[in-house]
Every structure is written in structure tokens, then in C-alpha cells.
Design a protein around this motif. Sequence first.
Motif, PDB file in Angstrom:
ATOM      1  N   PRO A  96      19.923  12.372   3.228  1.00 20.03           N
ATOM      2  CA  PRO A  96      19.206  12.340   1.946  1.00 20.03           C
ATOM      3  C   PRO A  96      19.332  13.665   1.220  1.00 20.03           C
ATOM      4  O   PRO A  96      19.479  14.727   1.841  1.00 20.03           O
ATOM      5  CB  PRO A  96      17.755  12.075   2.372  1.00 20.03           C
ATOM      6  N   ASP A  97      19.276  13.619  -0.107  1.00 18.92           N
ATOM      7  CA  ASP A  97      19.380  14.844  -0.888  1.00 18.92           C
ATOM      8  C   ASP A  97      18.013  15.373  -1.299  1.00 18.92           C
ATOM      9  O   ASP A  97      17.902  16.258  -2.142  1.00 18.92           O
ATOM     10  CB  ASP A  97      20.254  14.628  -2.124  1.00 18.92           C
ATOM     11  N   GLN A  98      16.945  14.806  -0.685  1.00 20.21           N
ATOM     12  CA  GLN A  98      15.605  15.282  -0.979  1.00 20.21           C
ATOM     13  C   GLN A  98      14.767  15.229   0.297  1.00 20.21           C
ATOM     14  O   GLN A  98      15.142  14.603   1.280  1.00 20.21           O
ATOM     15  CB  GLN A  98      14.942  14.411  -2.054  1.00 20.21           C
ATOM     16  N   VAL A  99      13.629  15.907   0.245  1.00 19.97           N
ATOM     17  CA  VAL A  99      12.668  15.858   1.342  1.00 19.97           C
ATOM     18  C   VAL A  99      12.078  14.452   1.418  1.00 19.97           C
ATOM     19  O   VAL A  99      11.796  13.825   0.388  1.00 19.97           O
ATOM     20  CB  VAL A  99      11.563  16.909   1.123  1.00 19.97           C
ATOM     21  N   ILE A 100      11.907  13.930   2.630  1.00 23.15           N
ATOM     22  CA  ILE A 100      11.257  12.629   2.827  1.00 23.15           C
ATOM     23  C   ILE A 100       9.756  12.850   2.920  1.00 23.15           C
ATOM     24  O   ILE A 100       9.259  13.466   3.874  1.00 23.15           O
ATOM     25  CB  ILE A 100      11.770  11.940   4.113  1.00 23.15           C
TER      26      ILE A 100
ATOM     27  N   GLY B  74       0.832  -1.192   0.000  1.00 22.49           N
ATOM     28  CA  GLY B  74       0.000   0.000   0.000  1.00 22.49           C
ATOM     29  C   GLY B  74       0.868   1.245   0.000  1.00 22.49           C
ATOM     30  O   GLY B  74       2.084   1.193   0.211  1.00 22.49           O
ATOM     31  N   ASP B  75       0.238   2.400  -0.221  1.00 21.07           N
ATOM     32  CA  ASP B  75       0.992   3.649  -0.357  1.00 21.07           C
ATOM     33  C   ASP B  75       1.850   3.943   0.873  1.00 21.07           C
ATOM     34  O   ASP B  75       2.993   4.398   0.755  1.00 21.07           O
ATOM     35  CB  ASP B  75       0.029   4.812  -0.598  1.00 21.07           C
ATOM     36  N   ASP B  76       1.301   3.708   2.077  1.00 20.97           N
ATOM     37  CA  ASP B  76       2.050   4.016   3.302  1.00 20.97           C
ATOM     38  C   ASP B  76       3.386   3.280   3.326  1.00 20.97           C
ATOM     39  O   ASP B  76       4.437   3.865   3.611  1.00 20.97           O
ATOM     40  CB  ASP B  76       1.243   3.619   4.540  1.00 20.97           C
ATOM     41  N   VAL B  77       3.349   1.985   3.068  1.00 20.80           N
ATOM     42  CA  VAL B  77       4.557   1.163   3.156  1.00 20.80           C
ATOM     43  C   VAL B  77       5.506   1.487   2.009  1.00 20.80           C
ATOM     44  O   VAL B  77       6.738   1.546   2.194  1.00 20.80           O
ATOM     45  CB  VAL B  77       4.187  -0.327   3.179  1.00 20.80           C
ATOM     46  N   LEU B  78       4.972   1.731   0.815  1.00 13.97           N
ATOM     47  CA  LEU B  78       5.825   2.089  -0.318  1.00 13.97           C
ATOM     48  C   LEU B  78       6.546   3.407  -0.061  1.00 13.97           C
ATOM     49  O   LEU B  78       7.703   3.592  -0.478  1.00 13.97           O
ATOM     50  CB  LEU B  78       5.002   2.159  -1.599  1.00 13.97           C
ATOM     51  N   ASP B  79       5.906   4.329   0.649  1.00 16.69           N
ATOM     52  CA  ASP B  79       6.576   5.571   1.013  1.00 16.69           C
ATOM     53  C   ASP B  79       7.731   5.307   1.982  1.00 16.69           C
ATOM     54  O   ASP B  79       8.775   5.981   1.912  1.00 16.69           O
ATOM     55  CB  ASP B  79       5.584   6.562   1.622  1.00 16.69           C
ATOM     56  N   THR B  80       7.575   4.341   2.873  1.00 12.79           N
ATOM     57  CA  THR B  80       8.677   3.983   3.769  1.00 12.79           C
ATOM     58  C   THR B  80       9.835   3.376   2.987  1.00 12.79           C
ATOM     59  O   THR B  80      11.010   3.647   3.264  1.00 12.79           O
ATOM     60  CB  THR B  80       8.186   3.028   4.871  1.00 12.79           C
ATOM     61  N   ALA B  81       9.528   2.533   1.991  1.00 10.79           N
ATOM     62  CA  ALA B  81      10.588   1.966   1.153  1.00 10.79           C
ATOM     63  C   ALA B  81      11.365   3.076   0.433  1.00 10.79           C
ATOM     64  O   ALA B  81      12.603   3.043   0.360  1.00 10.79           O
ATOM     65  CB  ALA B  81       9.994   0.988   0.138  1.00 10.79           C
ATOM     66  N   LYS B  82      10.655   4.080  -0.081  1.00 13.72           N
ATOM     67  CA  LYS B  82      11.321   5.213  -0.730  1.00 13.72           C
ATOM     68  C   LYS B  82      12.228   5.935   0.255  1.00 13.72           C
ATOM     69  O   LYS B  82      13.342   6.365  -0.091  1.00 13.72           O
ATOM     70  CB  LYS B  82      10.281   6.182  -1.294  1.00 13.72           C
ATOM     71  N   ALA B  83      11.756   6.090   1.487  1.00 15.39           N
ATOM     72  CA  ALA B  83      12.558   6.775   2.503  1.00 15.39           C
ATOM     73  C   ALA B  83      13.830   5.998   2.817  1.00 15.39           C
ATOM     74  O   ALA B  83      14.905   6.587   2.987  1.00 15.39           O
ATOM     75  CB  ALA B  83      11.734   6.983   3.767  1.00 15.39           C
ATOM     76  N   MET B  84      13.745   4.671   2.893  1.00 11.40           N
ATOM     77  CA  MET B  84      14.943   3.873   3.170  1.00 11.40           C
ATOM     78  C   MET B  84      15.952   4.006   2.030  1.00 11.40           C
ATOM     79  O   MET B  84      17.160   4.077   2.262  1.00 11.40           O
ATOM     80  CB  MET B  84      14.559   2.409   3.389  1.00 11.40           C
ATOM     81  N   ARG B  85      15.452   4.062   0.794  1.00 16.77           N
ATOM     82  CA  ARG B  85      16.366   4.277  -0.342  1.00 16.77           C
ATOM     83  C   ARG B  85      17.042   5.643  -0.232  1.00 16.77           C
ATOM     84  O   ARG B  85      18.239   5.779  -0.477  1.00 16.77           O
ATOM     85  CB  ARG B  85      15.593   4.184  -1.656  1.00 16.77           C
ATOM     86  N   ALA B  86      16.256   6.650   0.145  1.00 15.89           N
ATOM     87  CA  ALA B  86      16.820   8.000   0.246  1.00 15.89           C
ATOM     88  C   ALA B  86      17.903   8.087   1.314  1.00 15.89           C
ATOM     89  O   ALA B  86      18.803   8.917   1.231  1.00 15.89           O
ATOM     90  CB  ALA B  86      15.702   9.002   0.557  1.00 15.89           C
ATOM     91  N   LEU B  87      17.825   7.202   2.324  1.00 14.65           N
ATOM     92  CA  LEU B  87      18.812   7.189   3.405  1.00 14.65           C
ATOM     93  C   LEU B  87      19.995   6.284   3.099  1.00 14.65           C
ATOM     94  O   LEU B  87      20.902   6.156   3.923  1.00 14.65           O
ATOM     95  CB  LEU B  87      18.136   6.754   4.707  1.00 14.65           C
ATOM     96  N   GLY B  88      19.997   5.624   1.944  1.00 15.48           N
ATOM     97  CA  GLY B  88      21.169   4.873   1.511  1.00 15.48           C
ATOM     98  C   GLY B  88      21.011   3.379   1.416  1.00 15.48           C
ATOM     99  O   GLY B  88      21.902   2.684   0.914  1.00 15.48           O
ATOM    100  N   ALA B  89      19.886   2.818   1.886  1.00 14.60           N
ATOM    101  CA  ALA B  89      19.662   1.376   1.765  1.00 14.60           C
ATOM    102  C   ALA B  89      19.146   1.042   0.361  1.00 14.60           C
ATOM    103  O   ALA B  89      18.650   1.911  -0.359  1.00 14.60           O
ATOM    104  CB  ALA B  89      18.666   0.896   2.818  1.00 14.60           C
TER     105      ALA B  89
END
Length: 449
Positions: A91-95, A53-68
Motif C-alpha cells: 500500500p502507498d498509505q498507512v493502514i 459499521g466503522d470497524d468493518v468499513l475500515d477493513t474494506a478500505k484496507a483491502m482496497r489499499a492492498l489492491g482488491a
Amino acid sequence: MSGHGDPIPMSSRACGPLSGVAEVPGDKSISHRALIFGAMAVGETRITGLLEGDDVLDTAKAMRALGATCTRTGEGEWSVHGVGVGGFSEPDQVIDCGNSGTGVRLIMGLVATSPFAVTFTGDGSLRKRPMGRITDPVALFGATSYGRSGGRLPLTLVGAEDPVPVEYTTPMPSAQVKSAVLLAGLNAPGKTVVVEKEKTRDHTERMLAGFGAEITTEDTPEGHKITLTGQPELTPQDVAVPRDPSSAAFPTCAALIVPGSDILVPGVSQNTTRNGIYTTLVEMGADITFENARIEGGEPVADLRVRFSELKGVEVPPERASSMIDEFPVLSVVAANATGKTVMRGVKELRVKESDRIDAMARGLEACGVTIEEDEDTLIVHGMGAGNVPGGGTCATHLDHRIAMSFMVLGMSAQKPVRIDDGTPIATSFPVFEPLMGGLGAKLTRDNS
């Protein structure tokens, strides 16, 4: 259906008996944590049954932004290559956490003890929710924050350069607050201690232990005490996410109020910190049997056989509230179809969820002919008996997925169709809600299609 798109009005109308198997999605709370803990482990964590779902996919994006590295490898299957505790990069962008209070609060805790700045935002609903309950305790570690009045998003959190461990007593029963403090404590030296006056869902503690952290729990005169030893090396895991008991509540409650219904909801988590709704439904006279009890992914699960039932109103004790806080909206729908009144006390936390859920449910139920009483911490529903709710109202969802789904359930047994102003938020937690409920026999329509 996208939780971030244009509004989609929807209607639900009375239907015949619901039947079949309801394969609800993976648990949202555990899905968030599986991605986050995988990102903090050294090596590859493999996840199955992840809620997409959107909530969890947003968390996955955040983990990528932090380097994982987070990669989808199949339906509900993900691979996470973590960077280790303390290994995140700025991160180089807003989470953007979308609609997810769980996501933003856990990630704030996660970065509070890393020496860089992160700016967080979210959708209109999330930007209204209180973040001081997170920024206050993480400040004890040495983090600083700058946000809108009331600690609201957008907000920039600057992590501590030299974090110190803390001992913190949560001021309200909140698994999000507890988890944020524990996540901050992971990258602090020594022992971080959290004391809860009321025990909340324990997925964080279970998963931390599974990933190899040194964590202990005990009941003390002061409350439930969790002690975490900081700076561990977390070991990657294979995580099987059980099905979400909060999502399962919607087909379960629908089957209970639609005459003749008989459905099976397999593999639902029965974690005792999450199953208050099922305890309450059984007390109301619900015909629910819990079959094939087992352990999956470290969590107790069971298959639920659910049949239509003549229900009676009950008083829900306030100490049960934390184990069913997300299910009170759909419980109020069940209560409207029971005989007698149902009293829900200790529910003030509903005022600060994705919406003011007490007000949202009260106004929507009133629009459908149900008598309601409320105060800051209480919701009372005067039941009308199965099939006697007039319906016919249009209910505001306030960008809240659980409000939207609850009123769709109400329409399945009401005398006139029930309409919601926007069904898009449903995608945040239950992206297959429409086809799943339709497959059981529900009559849901999108009104602008």
C-alpha cells in the motif's frame, strides 16, 4: 454517529415495556472475514448482510489499499474482486484500522507472508492494545516488525520474502491470534498448524473451508488442532452474513430487565463458539425461546423471542468465557438487576479489549449504586433485583462501544437516568443502535444536541 468524531454525551432513562422486532446488524466477525477472504479469492465474491459499521468499513478500505476492489452495491450488499493468495501489493498509505482490534490483527496476519512493508495505526483506544500477541507468532514465518514499546501501534510490519510454515500453540484463548496465524499460513508452503488449549470462535475455519482451502480440525490431548495447507487458490463465494449475536445481546438483555417487555430478535447466529451469553442468561432464568432454527451462510441461526424475567445470580464457569468474551459488560448489567450475586471468572482477557472492560464496568456500576468485587481475572456483581438499581451515575466509555451500549441498557431500568461521556464509539459495531432501541421503546437522548 461516527466513532471518530467529537464526543457525544448520552443519557438513558427508565422506559415502559420494550416491544417489537429488533433487526440487529450483521455479524462483525464474519463481516471482517468475508471482505478479507473475498480479497484473497480469484474473481468476484458477493456479500449480503454486511455490517456497515466503522470497524468493518475500515477493513474494506484496507483491502482496497492492498489492491482488491471492494464496492458497495446496496444496503449491506458488497462486491469484492480479489487478487488471489499472495497477490496483494504494497500500500502507498498507512493502514488505519480505527477502533478495530479484529481488523488490525487479521490484516497483520494476512500481510505477514507478503514481501513488503505495511504501517498500521488506529484510534486512541487501538493504539493502547497489545500487538505482540500477533507480531510474535508471525515472526516465526519470517516477518519482522517495528513499533512502539509493548508492540503498540503505530507499527510497521515487514512481511517474509520466503515464508515457512509453522506450528503454533496459542498462549491465550484468542480467535484473533488463531486467525492471524492461519491467514499468514495461507501464503506459506506446506502445512501450518495452530493448537488451542481452549477452543475459540471458529468463523475463520468455517469460511476458509467455504472458500476452498484445505483445512482440518481435530481434538487432541494437546488441545484443539487446526491444520491448514498453504498456497491454495480460493474460490469466490456468495456470503450471507448472519446477524451478530454480540449486538443482539443488547436488545435481548434490555428486554429481560425492563418489566413487561416482549421482543423478537430474528436471524441471530447460534454458533456454539459464540453463544455463551445466551446459555448463561437461560441459567439465570431468562425467558428466551429459540425459534425457527436454520442454517444461513454456513452458520446456525435462530429467531429469539425474549420476555422480561425475574433473574437470579449465577456463577459463570471460566471455560465459557471465550464463547462470550464480548458480552460480559452487558451481562454485568443484567447481573445488577438479578437477585443474588453473579460471579464471572476467567475474564482477564477483558483487561486488554477496547478498554479495560472489567475496570470500566466496575467503576460505572459503582457510580450507579451497585456493589462490585473484582480482581485481575474475576468480576463479581451483587444483584439488586429488577428495578432496584439506583442509577444516576455518569459512566466513562473509554472509546469502547460495548461499554457505551451496556450503560445505555442499564439506564432503561434504573431509578435515575444513566449518562455516558461519549456515545460515538457505538458506530464501530452497531450504527443503528439508537433508532433500533428507540423503536422498541427505549428513551435515549444525546445530551449536547
